[in-house]
Scaffold this active site. Structure first.
Site, PDB file in Angstrom:
ATOM      1  N   GLU A 124       0.849  -1.196   0.000  1.00 45.88           N
ATOM      2  CA  GLU A 124       0.000   0.000   0.000  1.00 45.88           C
ATOM      3  C   GLU A 124       0.876   1.234   0.000  1.00 45.88           C
ATOM      4  O   GLU A 124       2.037   1.172   0.434  1.00 45.88           O
ATOM      5  CB  GLU A 124      -0.883  -0.004   1.252  1.00 45.88           C
ATOM      6  CG  GLU A 124      -0.098   0.287   2.517  1.00 45.88           C
ATOM      7  CD  GLU A 124      -0.731  -0.269   3.790  1.00 45.88           C
ATOM      8  OE1 GLU A 124      -0.931  -1.491   3.856  1.00 45.88           O
ATOM      9  OE2 GLU A 124      -0.980   0.529   4.698  1.00 45.88           O
ATOM     10  N   LYS A 126       2.848   4.538   0.956  1.00 40.27           N
ATOM     11  CA  LYS A 126       3.339   5.139   2.199  1.00 40.27           C
ATOM     12  C   LYS A 126       2.963   6.615   2.124  1.00 40.27           C
ATOM     13  O   LYS A 126       3.518   7.370   1.321  1.00 40.27           O
ATOM     14  CB  LYS A 126       4.856   4.966   2.305  1.00 40.27           C
ATOM     15  CG  LYS A 126       5.432   5.493   3.611  1.00 40.27           C
ATOM     16  CD  LYS A 126       6.889   5.069   3.754  1.00 40.27           C
ATOM     17  CE  LYS A 126       7.425   5.338   5.148  1.00 40.27           C
ATOM     18  NZ  LYS A 126       7.507   6.764   5.482  1.00 40.27           N
TER      19      LYS A 126
HETATM   20  S1  IVH Z   1       2.687   0.898   8.963  1.00 35.43           S
HETATM   21  C1  IVH Z   1       5.140  -0.521  12.929  1.00 35.43           C
HETATM   22  N1  IVH Z   1       1.692   1.866   6.767  1.00 35.43           N
HETATM   23  O1  IVH Z   1       5.622   5.627   7.902  1.00 35.43           O
HETATM   24  C2  IVH Z   1       4.985   0.556  11.922  1.00 35.43           C
HETATM   25  N2  IVH Z   1       3.125   3.276   8.048  1.00 35.43           N
HETATM   26  O2  IVH Z   1       8.435   5.117   8.553  1.00 35.43           O
HETATM   27  C3  IVH Z   1       3.605   0.549  11.331  1.00 35.43           C
HETATM   28  N3  IVH Z   1       3.387   5.524   7.100  1.00 35.43           N
HETATM   29  O3  IVH Z   1       5.371   6.023  11.390  1.00 35.43           O
HETATM   30  C4  IVH Z   1       3.479   1.593  10.307  1.00 35.43           C
HETATM   31  N4  IVH Z   1       2.062   5.247   5.365  1.00 35.43           N
HETATM   32  O4  IVH Z   1       3.866   7.454   9.885  1.00 35.43           O
HETATM   33  C5  IVH Z   1       2.487   2.105   7.820  1.00 35.43           C
HETATM   34  N5  IVH Z   1       0.672   2.630   4.819  1.00 35.43           N
HETATM   35  C6  IVH Z   1       1.454   2.841   5.865  1.00 35.43           C
HETATM   36  C7  IVH Z   1       2.086   4.079   6.062  1.00 35.43           C
HETATM   37  C8  IVH Z   1       2.930   4.251   7.161  1.00 35.43           C
HETATM   38  C9  IVH Z   1       2.837   6.098   6.013  1.00 35.43           C
HETATM   39  C10 IVH Z   1       4.335   6.188   8.009  1.00 35.43           C
HETATM   40  C11 IVH Z   1       3.978   6.124   9.466  1.00 35.43           C
HETATM   41  C12 IVH Z   1       5.142   5.476  10.133  1.00 35.43           C
HETATM   42  C13 IVH Z   1       6.228   5.758   9.169  1.00 35.43           C
HETATM   43  C14 IVH Z   1       7.343   4.760   9.308  1.00 35.43           C
END
Ligand code: IVH
Length: 347
Positions: A124, A126
């Site tokens: 998905e 980011k």
């Molecule tokens: S999962 C255990 N999914 O990226 C971490 N993070 O670099 C679970 N982020 O702090 C995060 N899109 O702010 C996840 N689809 C997505 C995301 C995402 C943006 C950001 C989030 C996280 C950072 C990590």
């Protein structure tokens, strides 16, 4: 100053370099997370972090007590009350090349002791915003907190309540449910906000991420209310009952509860399919109405996620495949030349 190849650094030079990188990365974290005003590009930040990690691999005994590899975000700002996260809000490891994705799939299968072919993943976008954790008790939104340093975040409950895509009440939700996701600002909303800020002589924002972070982290929630913020749900923290058995079903459950989830989320069978979805999202990137900076891959089976667990700051079951920094044009407005003591000219 030209940087020396990590493989040729002496121990003394490596120690100095780790000190320099710790200082530079701490300053970058404060500017980005606390001030909402980054001083270096995301690509430069990633590069410094990678260099720091490479030096730590070569000289493990020189790893500092305040190593940037062990840090997530920055401490919460004093203006807000603090929230201790029931479950830490962590960061993601990065993949920069297709080969890093092959490695991720291979090491995941190896850790679990299963065949690569039996693994599936979600992929998905980011989202380039700031993460937020929403706590619901008996279906009521009771608390919203920023990530902060991962363990402790800022209490932004009143501000989060002003965001249209954050439900105040849920039906048929677990008694305790922490929904995590990203607060972001769409491009058109960002342009309109900046135009309005400029028209009244107020400060404009460098990019939609800063605008989103600066707007959520307001001491007066009435200012946040006037800002066009949106929220995508993509993860969860504490739960009284599991949401589902797989990542994909959990996301569908969050959507059914009333959260916006990202429509470009797909289920992929292995590294080839992950990279194909990454390429598809990369091609769509410039047409999306919001900023993204990569694609996140997550092991689909939640039981396997639990077995994989976490390293100090990142899950073993997920990785962020970053896009190369987008190129942009700039107008060079002038070059100042200084005349040194010896008559040397330096631009
Ligand atoms: S999962 C255990 N999914 O990226 C971490 N993070 O670099 C679970 N982020 O702090 C995060 N899109 O702010 C996840 N689809 C997505 C995301 C995402 C943006 C950001 C989030 C996280 C950072 C990590």
């Amino acid at each position: 100053m030209a940087e020396q190849d990590v493989n040729t650094l002496t121990e003394a030079a490596a120690r100095d370099e780790l000190a320099r990188l710790a200082e530079a990365l701490a300053a970058a974290n404060t500017a980005y997370h606390t001030e909402d005003a980054p001083e270096i590009s995301d690509a430069e930040y990633d590069r410094l972090k990678k260099r720091n990690a490479a030096i730590e691999v070569r000289f493990p005994e020189l790893k500092r007590a305040d190593s940037p590899s062990e840090k997530v975000g920055a401490a919460p700002s004093d203006g807000f009350s603090k929230v201790t996260h029931a479950q830490a809000m962590l960061s993601l490891g990065n993949a920069f090349e297709d080969a890093d994705v092959d490695d991720f799939v291979a090491r995941t299968a190896k850790f679990l002791g299963i065949a690569e072919a039996s693994l599936s993943f979600t992929a998905e976008p980011k989202i380039d915003g700031l993460s937020l954790s929403l706590r619901y008790e008996n279906g009521q939104l009771v608390q919203a907190a920023t990530r902060g340093d991962g363990a402790t975040g800022e209490n932004v409950t009143a501000n989060a309540r002003t965001i249209a895509s954050i439900p105040h009440q849920l039906s048929f939700a677990p008694d305790i449910l922490e929904v995590r996701g990203e607060v972001y600002m769409r491009h058109d909303d960002f342009a309109a906000l900046n135009a309005a800020q400029e028209a009244r002589g107020a400060k404009s924002f460098a990019n939609p991420r800063n605008a989103a972070a600066g707007s959520l982290r307001q001491l007066d929630p009435e200012i946040t209310r006037q800002r066009p913020l949106a929220f995508f749900a993509y993860a969860w923290g504490a739960l009284s009952q599991p949401l589902a058995e797989t990542q994909m079903e959990a996301i569908l459950r969050l959507a059914a509860l009333g959260f916006e989830t990202n429509p470009l989320t797909a289920l992929c069978a292995g590294a080839k399919e992950l990279v194909a979805h990454y390429d598809m999202i990369g091609a769509a990137r410039s047409d999306l109405p919001y900023d993204i900076d990569g694609v996140v891959y997550k092991v689909n089976d939640l039981e396997l996620q639990a077995r994989l667990g976490f390293r100090s700051t990142t899950p073993r079951w997920a990785i962020a495949h970053k896009f190369a920094a987008e190129l942009a044009w700039t107008r060079l407005e002038g070059i100042d030349i200084q005349v040194g003591r010896t008559g040397a000219l330096s631009p």
